[in-house]
Every structure is written in structure tokens, then in C-alpha cells.
Motif scaffolding. Structure first.
Motif, PDB file in Angstrom:
ATOM      1  N   PHE A 591       6.439   5.910   0.432  1.00 21.23           N
ATOM      2  CA  PHE A 591       5.965   5.296   1.869  1.00 21.23           C
ATOM      3  C   PHE A 591       4.184   4.760   1.266  1.00 21.23           C
ATOM      4  CE2 PHE A 591       8.828   8.438   3.697  1.00 21.23           C
ATOM      5  CZ  PHE A 591       9.830   6.824   4.134  1.00 21.23           C
ATOM      6  N   LEU A 592       3.957   5.650   0.547  1.00 23.83           N
ATOM      7  CA  LEU A 592       2.087   5.195   0.415  1.00 23.83           C
ATOM      8  C   LEU A 592       1.794   3.607  -0.262  1.00 23.83           C
ATOM      9  CD1 LEU A 592      -0.871   5.789   0.162  1.00 23.83           C
ATOM     10  CD2 LEU A 592      -0.364   6.571  -1.418  1.00 23.83           C
ATOM     11  N   PRO A 593       3.227   3.267  -0.940  1.00 26.29           N
ATOM     12  CA  PRO A 593       3.073   1.832  -1.449  1.00 26.29           C
ATOM     13  C   PRO A 593       3.322   0.987   0.056  1.00 26.29           C
ATOM     14  CG  PRO A 593       3.751   2.777  -2.891  1.00 26.29           C
ATOM     15  CD  PRO A 593       3.986   3.433  -2.163  1.00 26.29           C
ATOM     16  N   LEU A 594       3.987   1.002   0.784  1.00 27.59           N
ATOM     17  CA  LEU A 594       4.194   0.381   1.685  1.00 27.59           C
ATOM     18  C   LEU A 594       3.273   0.350   2.930  1.00 27.59           C
ATOM     19  CD1 LEU A 594       6.163  -0.893   4.069  1.00 27.59           C
ATOM     20  CD2 LEU A 594       7.447   1.591   4.766  1.00 27.59           C
ATOM     21  N   ILE A 595       2.446   1.705   3.122  1.00 20.12           N
ATOM     22  CA  ILE A 595       1.711   2.080   4.169  1.00 20.12           C
ATOM     23  C   ILE A 595       0.595   1.530   3.773  1.00 20.12           C
ATOM     24  CG2 ILE A 595      -0.095   3.677   4.788  1.00 20.12           C
ATOM     25  CD1 ILE A 595       2.229   5.856   5.082  1.00 20.12           C
ATOM     26  N   THR A 596      -0.231   1.349   2.180  1.00 18.71           N
ATOM     27  CA  THR A 596      -0.948   0.662   1.622  1.00 18.71           C
ATOM     28  C   THR A 596      -1.692  -0.947   2.153  1.00 18.71           C
ATOM     29  OG1 THR A 596      -0.476   0.773  -0.301  1.00 18.71           O
ATOM     30  CG2 THR A 596      -2.108   2.620   0.815  1.00 18.71           C
ATOM     31  N   ASP A 597       0.384  -1.523   1.207  1.00 20.96           N
ATOM     32  CA  ASP A 597       0.607  -3.075   1.752  1.00 20.96           C
ATOM     33  C   ASP A 597       0.200  -3.342   2.936  1.00 20.96           C
ATOM     34  OD1 ASP A 597       1.038  -3.373  -0.840  1.00 20.96           O
ATOM     35  OD2 ASP A 597       2.889  -3.453  -1.453  1.00 20.96           O
ATOM     36  N   ILE A 598       0.683  -2.805   4.258  1.00 16.22           N
ATOM     37  CA  ILE A 598       0.838  -3.164   5.192  1.00 16.22           C
ATOM     38  C   ILE A 598      -0.249  -3.011   6.080  1.00 16.22           C
ATOM     39  CG2 ILE A 598       2.303  -2.436   7.482  1.00 16.22           C
ATOM     40  CD1 ILE A 598       4.967  -2.119   6.409  1.00 16.22           C
ATOM     41  N   LEU A 599      -0.929  -2.432   5.795  1.00 15.60           N
ATOM     42  CA  LEU A 599      -2.335  -2.381   6.650  1.00 15.60           C
ATOM     43  C   LEU A 599      -3.617  -3.521   5.620  1.00 15.60           C
ATOM     44  CD1 LEU A 599      -2.667   2.235   6.002  1.00 15.60           C
ATOM     45  CD2 LEU A 599      -2.754   0.382   8.484  1.00 15.60           C
ATOM     46  N   ALA A 600      -3.592  -3.380   4.361  1.00 15.95           N
ATOM     47  CA  ALA A 600      -3.738  -4.919   3.437  1.00 15.95           C
ATOM     48  C   ALA A 600      -3.613  -6.308   3.925  1.00 15.95           C
ATOM     49  CB  ALA A 600      -3.739  -4.695   2.080  1.00 15.95           C
ATOM     50  N   ALA A 601      -2.332  -5.938   4.786  1.00 12.27           N
ATOM     51  CA  ALA A 601      -1.800  -7.424   5.057  1.00 12.27           C
ATOM     52  C   ALA A 601      -2.581  -8.297   6.056  1.00 12.27           C
ATOM     53  CB  ALA A 601      -0.374  -7.496   5.266  1.00 12.27           C
ATOM     54  N   PRO A 602      -2.984  -9.846   6.669  1.00 12.27           N
ATOM     55  CA  PRO A 602      -3.352 -10.679   7.508  1.00 12.27           C
ATOM     56  C   PRO A 602      -2.149 -10.257   8.479  1.00 12.27           C
ATOM     57  CG  PRO A 602      -2.106 -12.254   5.307  1.00 12.27           C
ATOM     58  CD  PRO A 602      -2.134 -10.486   5.384  1.00 12.27           C
ATOM     59  N   PRO A 603      -3.070 -10.096   9.116  1.00 10.10           N
ATOM     60  CA  PRO A 603      -2.584 -10.172  10.984  1.00 10.10           C
ATOM     61  C   PRO A 603      -1.831 -10.701  10.987  1.00 10.10           C
ATOM     62  CG  PRO A 603      -4.687 -10.995  11.046  1.00 10.10           C
ATOM     63  CD  PRO A 603      -4.764 -10.743   9.718  1.00 10.10           C
ATOM     64  N   SER A 604      -0.592 -10.755  11.982  1.00 11.59           N
ATOM     65  CA  SER A 604       0.693 -11.556  12.056  1.00 11.59           C
ATOM     66  C   SER A 604       0.591 -12.805  12.916  1.00 11.59           C
ATOM     67  CB  SER A 604       1.780 -10.841  12.525  1.00 11.59           C
ATOM     68  OG  SER A 604       1.688 -10.336  13.413  1.00 11.59           O
ATOM     69  N   VAL A 605       0.949 -13.950  12.574  1.00 13.47           N
ATOM     70  CA  VAL A 605       0.573 -15.183  14.281  1.00 13.47           C
ATOM     71  C   VAL A 605       1.445 -15.172  15.261  1.00 13.47           C
ATOM     72  CG1 VAL A 605       0.052 -17.317  14.845  1.00 13.47           C
ATOM     73  CG2 VAL A 605      -0.540 -16.422  12.211  1.00 13.47           C
ATOM     74  N   GLY A 606       1.356 -15.065  16.409  1.00 11.12           N
ATOM     75  CA  GLY A 606       2.240 -14.624  17.233  1.00 11.12           C
ATOM     76  C   GLY A 606       2.578 -13.685  17.457  1.00 11.12           C
ATOM     77  N   VAL A 607       3.679 -13.082  18.901  1.00 11.83           N
ATOM     78  CA  VAL A 607       4.704 -11.699  18.995  1.00 11.83           C
ATOM     79  C   VAL A 607       5.067 -10.902  18.018  1.00 11.83           C
ATOM     80  CG1 VAL A 607       4.568 -10.376  20.640  1.00 11.83           C
ATOM     81  CG2 VAL A 607       3.146 -11.682  21.089  1.00 11.83           C
ATOM     82  N   ASP A 608       5.024 -10.186  17.344  1.00 10.28           N
ATOM     83  CA  ASP A 608       6.036  -9.518  16.022  1.00 10.28           C
ATOM     84  C   ASP A 608       6.343  -8.224  16.713  1.00 10.28           C
ATOM     85  OD1 ASP A 608       8.081  -8.734  14.145  1.00 10.28           O
ATOM     86  OD2 ASP A 608       7.326  -9.972  12.981  1.00 10.28           O
ATOM     87  N   ILE A 609       6.779  -7.401  17.634  1.00 11.22           N
ATOM     88  CA  ILE A 609       6.888  -5.650  17.948  1.00 11.22           C
ATOM     89  C   ILE A 609       7.656  -4.960  17.129  1.00 11.22           C
ATOM     90  CG2 ILE A 609       8.010  -4.350  19.916  1.00 11.22           C
ATOM     91  CD1 ILE A 609       8.452  -6.634  22.020  1.00 11.22           C
ATOM     92  N   THR A 610       8.582  -5.166  16.161  1.00 11.27           N
ATOM     93  CA  THR A 610       8.934  -4.358  15.298  1.00 11.27           C
ATOM     94  C   THR A 610       7.822  -4.260  14.320  1.00 11.27           C
ATOM     95  OG1 THR A 610      11.137  -5.451  15.046  1.00 11.27           O
ATOM     96  CG2 THR A 610      10.298  -4.476  13.142  1.00 11.27           C
TER      97      THR A 610
END
Length: 657
Positions: A591-610
Motif C-alpha cells: 500500500f505504500l506506493p498507492l498511498i504516496t501516489d494518491i497523496l501526490a495526485a492533484p485535487p480532483s474536479v467536481g465531486v467524487d465521493i469514492t
């Protein structure tokens, strides 16, 4: 057939409770093979006579766990290095502290006494090697060159060189008189655990975690041969006194090697676990190992071991090791010239800081006053260290070999700290062709027959830890008091019985609760219920199941488990720490690669609850991992059973440092 050969060739001698906490280091005296020193997490150094259950001498002074110990050649001095980097030397004959040496900035991993001079070499996790003058209480030289912890140091038989091995995969040879490195041997691909000089020739052996043993020519500075593809890392090595072969200590095995050409003469099954040191006495090889507070000693009868170029006859032989007999030829290498007097002090390099030479200070004097040598067994102490004749002192008696236990009574080898009575035992010795009964020496061979020994002597320790054998096995038991003795024994056995039953009953009830949640197929709910019970033992039981199947791990499960892992890593129970390390490693890898990738990703546009839920879980996991990284960093320098696990986790969590 092979199993019976192994049984006759090797046996367990004894188990003792050596310390009130975990044993962290131990070493055998090489002159007698009968003297044993143990260092523990209780900051003590205890001295034992092999095959004797009672501690002879207990040495105090260190304020942190003892990481390494070494006995000098004459078995009159002992040096111990601690986790804090301090070194203390005790005089065993005088039963007092001799020197306190300060200078290392991290754990002292390795020590060795000079064979002739009054010098001690020390290697540390700070990567430095220091040569200390015992008389002047100062560091006379410092060698720099290794980039990781120095795991083993050995002076050459002539006292002119020093060999060092390190976690950086190298072996270095240092010239003591010139004060510089002579050569660096490379080729190992893992930490080098041990080095050993041949007793006569210019030859050096090194054993590594890469599961190889390499032999190095010290004239041509090149590799002679390499023993490869063993199943487990080599823990310790020892040349036979005449130099005919090398003994390698592995997990539950002793291997016997030749090097020109490389070959395995024999393999003997010895159930010693991770053997820590080897010594030879009366053509018997003594091996010692430790686990938690227990120290075990084992004997291999070298008369039943193949040590020269003939076809392998022992247990677990492998076709790749079978070689044709080779004629024993004379060595092509030089022999050591041993001086008749002590060697001169090592020269100092011009750029060496004068601060390395430390004069005695009031702080050192205070340390030495606070260090003690407590004689635990006066009779054995006088017998070993203060004989009637002061002209010559001999270590524990070596005139008689250790007797093997009766082969039809395996329980003899499993008794803890229980000396056998002085009796004559007729035991058949396995001869290759005509086995004949041979008169065995008394079991208590190193004790005069006129001195009565109690049937049980509990190992000396700082504080009582539960029941002692003597509590329910009295030294003297006559028929007219058998009923009283039995009643007293049962009373002792009942101590704490109700408490243990309550603990197990509650644990069983808690596990039933978790099992009910598990049967629904919802792992997260099961873990929630285990955490809610507030019983770490139940959490450990559940994690041990989940760790077996990586596919059960989900991100939401990590958010629940990580706080529990933080508790497990700081537990005093080894099994809890081991489970915590295993779970944390699985989480980091998955999970460490997944966690770092999601935290580094730019904020999403619109509402994405998931996505927002996933981001929240990642932030929570990252925060928890950040807290755990501080614990891992503080424990990454530890040695012992979990030291390598913490080092590996430290590397995996480098992003949090």
C-alpha cells in the motif's frame, strides 16, 4: 542409519537460564573450551563453567545491554562492549573491574584481545575500529574504512595484522605496525558475519549471510576457494587446531570443509539452532547457542567426524560435495612467526587526532568504582581462577572429555540446569567396525569427587523469575519425609494456576467473539471486534492468520491495524514484535506506493465521493506510518533476533525520515 550416526556424534550437554532477561551475546574461552561468558539485556556479564549449572561470577557496570563479549587467550581477562558504545574490562583472577573505555558512538559489535600484547580491538556500528592500550586506558589507533557495522575482528596468530568483517560485504586486513590497511577483500554479496585466521598458514576464512564461506590467500591477496550454495547463513567458523580443516556452524548443522580444492568433508546434524560460538577441547567441539534467557551447550565428538580428503560419510551428504580423495600435500603458503615477547605498540598515523588518546578521568574512575564482580560460587571460582599453586593457572580442567548421555535416554539431553550425579556409566562408543563398551569418566568431571553437589542448582539471576527447580525438587529426599516433600511440591506447582486458568478462559471467550464476526466474511468487522476487546493477544492471533493471505489486506483494514502495530512493535514479548514487523512489511509493500501516489495526485474536479474516501484513508495511514517510522528508526540499530527486521523496515520507510 544416518540418524544413528548423528546421534552418536553429537549431543546436547546442557541448558541453563543465564540471565534474568534476554541473552544478547556469548563466547567460549578458546584455550580450555570450558569457560563460557554471557552478556544480557540486564546489562550483566555472567561467567560459567561449561556443563556446570551455577554461575561462577557476575560482572556489573554497564548501564545498557551487553552486545559483545570476549575472553583473552589466558582466560584471565574478559572484555564486554555495550549498546551505548562503552567497553569494560574485568580481571577474572582478581574479580574486579580493570578498565573502562569510552569512545564509540554506537553499539560495540565485535571485540578481540591481542595474542601477546596488552591491546584490545573493538568494532562498532559507528563503522570505526579502535585499538585500545589496556595499561594506559586509551585509544592508540582508529581505523576508518568500513561503511557499515563491523561484525567481527580477529588478530593474526603472530599479532601483526587485524582482520575485520562488516555488513558492507567486505573483509579488510590492517597492518598494526604500519597503521594502515593492507588489502580489502571483496566478493561476498551479503553481510560478512565472521572471519578467522588459519592457525599456521597465511590463510583467512570468512563466512557471510550470503551463505558462502570464502578462503583468502594472505600472500597473494586473492581468493583461494569459495564454498557456495549452503542452505542457511554461516554463523561462526573455527579452524581445527592443526589446520587440517574448517568447521562451519549453521542452523542445526556442523559442516567440515577443505579449501584446496573446496569441498565438504562431513555434515553433522546438531540441534543447536543458531549457534553463536565454537571451541575445541579434548578432540571435542563445543558449540553454544542462545534463545531469550536460555543458553544451550552441545558437544560434537571429532573422533567420529571426517576431517580430511575422503568420501563424505556423514548425514545429509550431497552429491555435489562428494570428491575423490586427495593426497595431503604440504602448504604452499608461509607460516606465522610468533614472537617470544609482546609486540610493540601500533604506530599512529600523523593525521590521527590526539583526542583519541584519553587520559584517565574522574568520570572513568567513578564508572570503575560502580562496576562490580560478584562471586556467585566461591568454590568453583577458587578452583578455576585461584588455584593453590599461584605459579601457573590453568582454566577449567581439560584432562577429561565431556561424556555423552546414554543413547536410550533422550530426556537426559533436555533437562534444564540439572547436573547429573557422579557415577560410572558404561556406554558403547560407535567404532567404525567393532563397537566396544568403554568406561566413561564421571559426569561432573571438572569437580573433585570428594565435594558433594546438590542435585539441582538453579542458575544465578538478578531477580527471581517464576518457579525454580529447587522449589519442588529438594536436594535431599529421604523416604520418611516423602509425603511432606510431595505436598510442598504440589503447593508450588499450584502457585498461579488459578490465574493462568482465568487468563486462558478469558482469551478463549474473546476469540469466540472474534470468530463469530469472522464467520460473516467481513475481515474489517473481525478486526474491529478484536481491537474493541482491548486484548493484544487476540489481535496477534488474528494478524497471524491475515498475514498468511496477502489478498485479505485492504486499505480500510490498514487504518485499523496500524495503531495496533505501533503497540506491538513496543511490546516486551518477542512474538508480538515479530507479528508486528510482518504485518507492517506487508502493508508497506502493498500500500505504500498507492498511498504516496494518491497523496501526490492533484485535487480532483467536481465531486467524487469514492476518491475522497480513499484520500481520507490514505492521509490517515500516512499519519500513522509517520508515527511508526520514529519507532522503527529508534530500533533499527538493535542487534539480535529482530535487528535485521527493523533494519529492513527502516529502509522501506525511508520516505518518512
Amino acid at each position: 542409519m544416518a540418524a544413528s550416526v548423528a546421534t552418536k556424534a553429537a549431543w546436547k550437554l546442557q541448558e541453563i537460564i543465564a540471565h534474568s532477561s534476554n541473552v544478547s551475546s556469548l563466547v567460549l574461552g578458546k584455550s580450555s573450551g570450558r569457560l563460557l561468558a554471557t552478556g544480557g539485556d540486564d546489562c550483566r556479564v555472567n561467567i560459567w563453567s561449561v556443563n556446570k549449572p551455577n554461575c561462577i561470577l557476575s560482572l556489573t557496570g554497564h548501564t545498557t545491554p551487553v552486545e559483545s563479549v570476549k575472553i583473552n587467550t589466558k582466560e584471565e581477562l574478559i572484555v564486554a562492549g555495550s549498546r551505548s558504545g562503552s567497553i569494560r574490562i574485568w580481571d577474572l583472577e582478581a574479580a574486579k573491574i580493570l578498565r573502562t573505555l569510552m569512545g564509540h558512538k554506537a553499539n560495540v559489535c565485535s571485540l578481540d584481545f591481542h595474542p601477546f600484547g596488552v591491546f584490545v580491538a573493538s568494532g562498532s556500528m559507528d563503522t570505526n575500529i579502535k585499538i585500545w592500550d589496556v595499561r594506559r586506558k586509551g585509544c592508540v589507533f582508529r581505523y576508518k574504512g568500513h561503511t557499515e557495522a563491523v561484525r567481527c575482528l580477529r588478530f593474526s596468530p603472530d599479532g601483526k595484522w587485524l582482520a575485520s568483517s562488516s555488513d558492507d560485504h567486505t573483509v579488510k586486513l590492517w597492518d598494526l605496525t604500519a597503521g594502515k590497511i593492507m588489502f580489502e577483500f571483496t566478493g561476498h554479496v551479503g553481510p560478512v558475519n565472521v572471519v578467522e585466521f588459519h592457525p599456521n598458514e597465511y590463510l583467512l576464512a570468512s563466512g557471510s549471510s550470503d551463505r558462502t564461506v570464502r578462503f583468502w590467500d594472505l600472500e597473494k591477496f586473492q581468493i583461494v576457494s569459495c564454498i557456495e550454495e549452503e542452505a542457511t547463513p554461516v554463523k561462526c567458523v573455527l579452524f581445527n587446531p592443526d589446520g587440517c580443516c574448517l568447521y562451519g556452524g549453521y542452523q542445526d548443522l556442523l559442516r567440515v570443509y577443505g579449501w584446496e580444492p573446496e569441498r565438504c568433508f562431513d555434515v553433522v546434524l546438531v540441534n543447536w539452532g543458531k549457534v553463536a560460538d565454537l571451541s575445541i577441547c579434548n578432540n571435542q567441539l563445543i558449540g553454544v547457542s542462545f534463545a531469550q534467557s536460555m543458553v544451550s551447550s552441545f558437544v560434537v565428538d571429532l573422533n567420529r567426524v571426517t576431517k580430511s580428503g575422503s568420501v563424505l560419510h556423514g548425514l545429509l551428504r550431497d552429491d555435489k560435495h562428494l570428491v575423490q580423495p586427495t593426497a595431503a600435500g604440504s602448504s604452499l603458503r608461509r607460516s606465522y612467526d610468533r614472537p617470544s615477547t609482546a609486540c610493540s605498540k601500533p604506530q599512529r598515523m600523523k593525521h590521527n587526532s590526539e583526542s583519541e588518546r584519553r587520559s584517565p578521568s574522574s568520570e572513568d574512575d567513578r564508572d570503575e568504582k560502580e562496576s562490580t564482580a560478584e562471586i556467585k560460587n566461591p568454590e568453583e571460582y577458587k578452583e578455576i581462577f585461584q588455584p593453590k599453586s599461584s605459579i601457573t593457572r590453568t582454566p577449567p580442567r581439560t584432562s577429561e572429555p565431556f561424556p555423552a548421555p546414554p543413547e536410550d535416554d533422550p530426556a537426559t539431553t533436555k533437562e534444564i540446569a540439572k547436573p547429573s550425579p557422579v557415577v560410572e556409566i558404561q556406554t558403547p562408543l560407535p567404532n567404525q567396525e567393532n563397537p566396544a563398551p568403554v568406561q566413561r569418566p564421571p559426569i561432573a568431571s571438572s569437580t573433585p569427587l570428594t565435594r558433594a553437589e546438590p542435585s539441582v542448582i538453579p542458575a544465578a539471576r538478578n531477580e527471581p523469575i517464576g518457579l525454580k527447580a529447587s522449589d519442588f525438587l529438594p536436594a535431599v529426599k529421604s523416604q520418611n519425609q516423602s509425603e511432606i516433600v510431595d505436598e510442598a511440591a504440589m503447593s508450588q506447582i499450584r502457585k498461579g494456576h488459578e490465574t493462568v486458568c482465568v487468563v486462558f478462559t478469558n482469551r478463549h471467550k474473546n476469540l469466540d467473539t472474534v470468530r463469530a464476526a469472522w464467520s460473516t466474511g467481513d475481515i474489517k468487522t473481525s478486526m474491529d471486534s478484536a481491537v474493541a476487546i482491548n486484548d493484544l493477544s487476540v489481535v496477534v492471533d488474528l494478524l497471524n492468520i491475515v498475514n498468511q493471505k496477502a489478498s485479505l489486506w485492504k486499505l480500510d483494514l490498514c487504518t485499523i491495524v496500524l495503531p495496533q502495530i505501533e503497540k506491538l512493535l513496543q511490546s516486551k514479548y518477542e512474538s508480538y514484535v515479530q507479528t508486528g514487523c510482518t504485518s507492517l512489511k506487508l502493508i508497506l509493500q502493498r500500500f505504500l506506493p498507492l498511498i504516496t501516489d494518491i497523496l501526490a495526485a492533484p485535487p480532483s474536479v467536481g465531486v467524487d465521493i469514492t476518491r475522497e474516501e480513499r484520500l481520507h484513508k490514505c492521509k490517515l495511514c500516512y499519519k500513522q506510518l509517520k508515527n511508526i517510522s520514529n519507532i522503527i528508526k529508534s530500533k533499527s540499530g538493535l542487534s539480535g533476533r529482530h535487528g535485521s527486521a527493523f533494519c529492513e523496515l527502516h529502509l522501506l520507510m525511508v520516505a518518512f525520515q
